[in-house]
Design a protein around this motif. Sequence first.
Motif, short mmCIF file in Angstrom:
data_model
loop_
_atom_site.label_atom_id
_atom_site.label_comp_id
_atom_site.label_asym_id
_atom_site.label_seq_id
_atom_site.Cartn_x
_atom_site.Cartn_y
_atom_site.Cartn_z
N ARG A 33 0.84 -1.21 0.00
CA ARG A 33 0.00 0.00 0.00
C ARG A 33 0.87 1.25 0.00
O ARG A 33 0.58 2.22 -0.71
N VAL A 34 1.94 1.23 0.78
CA VAL A 34 2.85 2.39 0.80
C VAL A 34 3.46 2.57 -0.59
O VAL A 34 3.55 3.70 -1.08
N GLU A 35 3.85 1.47 -1.20
CA GLU A 35 4.42 1.55 -2.55
C GLU A 35 3.42 2.19 -3.51
O GLU A 35 3.78 3.06 -4.32
N GLY A 36 2.16 1.79 -3.40
CA GLY A 36 1.12 2.40 -4.24
C GLY A 36 0.95 3.88 -3.97
O GLY A 36 0.76 4.67 -4.90
N GLN A 37 1.04 4.26 -2.70
CA GLN A 37 0.94 5.68 -2.35
C GLN A 37 2.11 6.47 -2.96
O GLN A 37 1.91 7.57 -3.47
N ILE A 38 3.29 5.90 -2.91
CA ILE A 38 4.46 6.58 -3.46
C ILE A 38 4.32 6.74 -4.97
O ILE A 38 4.61 7.80 -5.53
N ALA A 81 2.96 10.29 -9.64
CA ALA A 81 2.03 10.67 -10.70
C ALA A 81 1.50 12.07 -10.47
O ALA A 81 1.35 12.86 -11.43
N MET A 82 1.21 12.41 -9.24
CA MET A 82 0.71 13.76 -8.91
C MET A 82 1.75 14.82 -9.27
O MET A 82 1.40 15.87 -9.82
N ILE A 83 3.00 14.53 -8.96
CA ILE A 83 4.07 15.49 -9.28
C ILE A 83 4.20 15.65 -10.79
O ILE A 83 4.30 16.77 -11.29
N LYS A 84 4.16 14.54 -11.52
CA LYS A 84 4.26 14.60 -12.98
C LYS A 84 3.11 15.38 -13.60
O LYS A 84 3.31 16.10 -14.58
N ARG A 85 1.92 15.25 -13.00
CA ARG A 85 0.75 15.98 -13.51
C ARG A 85 0.78 17.45 -13.13
O ARG A 85 0.04 18.26 -13.67
N GLY A 86 1.59 17.78 -12.14
CA GLY A 86 1.63 19.16 -11.67
C GLY A 86 0.50 19.48 -10.71
O GLY A 86 0.03 20.63 -10.66
N ASP A 87 0.05 18.50 -9.95
CA ASP A 87 -1.02 18.73 -8.97
C ASP A 87 -0.60 19.77 -7.94
O ASP A 87 0.59 20.09 -7.80
N GLU A 88 -1.59 20.26 -7.23
CA GLU A 88 -1.36 21.27 -6.19
C GLU A 88 -0.39 20.74 -5.12
O GLU A 88 -0.47 19.58 -4.72
N CYS A 89 0.49 21.60 -4.65
CA CYS A 89 1.47 21.22 -3.63
C CYS A 89 0.79 20.71 -2.36
O CYS A 89 1.27 19.75 -1.75
N GLU A 90 -0.31 21.33 -1.98
CA GLU A 90 -0.98 20.90 -0.75
C GLU A 90 -1.52 19.47 -0.88
O GLU A 90 -1.41 18.67 0.05
N SER A 91 -2.08 19.14 -2.04
CA SER A 91 -2.57 17.78 -2.27
C SER A 91 -1.42 16.78 -2.21
O SER A 91 -1.56 15.69 -1.64
N ILE A 92 -0.31 17.14 -2.79
CA ILE A 92 0.86 16.27 -2.77
C ILE A 92 1.37 16.11 -1.34
O ILE A 92 1.70 15.01 -0.89
N ALA A 93 1.39 17.21 -0.60
CA ALA A 93 1.85 17.16 0.79
C ALA A 93 0.96 16.24 1.62
O ALA A 93 1.44 15.49 2.48
N GLN A 94 -0.35 16.28 1.38
CA GLN A 94 -1.27 15.40 2.10
C GLN A 94 -0.94 13.93 1.83
O GLN A 94 -0.96 13.10 2.74
N GLN A 95 -0.65 13.63 0.57
CA GLN A 95 -0.32 12.25 0.22
C GLN A 95 1.02 11.83 0.81
O GLN A 95 1.19 10.69 1.24
N PHE A 96 1.98 12.74 0.84
CA PHE A 96 3.26 12.46 1.51
C PHE A 96 3.02 12.12 2.97
O PHE A 96 3.60 11.17 3.51
N SER A 97 2.18 12.91 3.62
CA SER A 97 1.89 12.69 5.03
C SER A 97 1.26 11.32 5.25
O SER A 97 1.64 10.58 6.16
N ALA A 98 0.32 10.96 4.41
CA ALA A 98 -0.34 9.66 4.53
C ALA A 98 0.66 8.52 4.31
O ALA A 98 0.65 7.53 5.04
N ALA A 99 1.54 8.67 3.33
CA ALA A 99 2.53 7.64 3.04
C ALA A 99 3.53 7.50 4.20
O ALA A 99 3.91 6.39 4.58
N ARG A 100 3.93 8.63 4.76
CA ARG A 100 4.85 8.60 5.91
C ARG A 100 4.22 7.89 7.09
O ARG A 100 4.86 7.07 7.76
#
Length: 92
Positions: free
Chosen positions: A22-27, A32-51
């Motif tokens: 699951r962590v691998e999938g989150q990473i 993918a979010m970074i490649k798409r250029g998603d909002e930094c806050e959305s990416i930060a939320q996903q980083f937090s969940a993965a951590r």
Amino acid sequence: MTEMIEAEQLQHRDSLLKRLARVEGQIRGIQAMIKRGDECESIAQQFSAARKALDKAYQEMLICLAEDAILSPDQSNQEKLMQLRAIFTKYT
């Protein structure tokens, strides 16, 4: 008795592998979010969940180490305590 312990070990291993998958999938999702250029806050939320998910997997591994130390029939209680202290000093 040993069959029960072996079954528990297999269950812990499978649980840990599922958690890491699951962590691998989150990473991969974060990449993918970074490649798409998603909002930094959305990416930060996903980083937090993965951590948090990785931290939980790590805690499970520490529990496994502690259980191995505690259940070791070859060591005295004092040796078991010393091993537990070494585990937590080294890995936390």
